[in-house]
Motif scaffolding. Sequence first.
Motif: not given
Length: 151
Positions: A53, A56-61, A103, A107
């Motif tokens: 991942y 993607f943003h670290p929070a999503l990961r 997402v 995104v």
Amino acid sequence: MQPVTPPPGPAPEGIAAPPHRAARLLRWLWIVGFAVGTTTHVADLVVGGADAYAGFHPALRAFWISLTLWDPLVIVLLLLRRRAGVVLGLVVILADIAVNWSVVAVVGGIPVWGAVNQTAFAALLLASARLLARWFAHDRPTPGPDRHRDS
């Protein structure tokens, strides 16, 4: 207190069979659905490693990686017939579809069909959660060799 079991043989005409079969089927559908989620996220980690991942943003990961723990926990709780498994399952799937649809809309980069499938699975969970929770609460197996086997 053990539940009263009906006499062997078919139910008399006009009397519905107890919901045990439906509840068992629903429980296994829940388990299979969360197993698919577990497998998907574990495969992503095996293939992508530390870079899973990565776009993607670290929070999503962090959220998606955390599902490799939450999904199997739901499965274990469902296998143990704990109502907490029903509650946690709903929380996990609703959070997952909220994140994934966000997402998809904002995104991009994840397949829409995945969010659609998860939404259909969430609808099944929402429709069956009360039945499953009631079954878990009222028909818990008793410890010991005489316990009711439902698998």
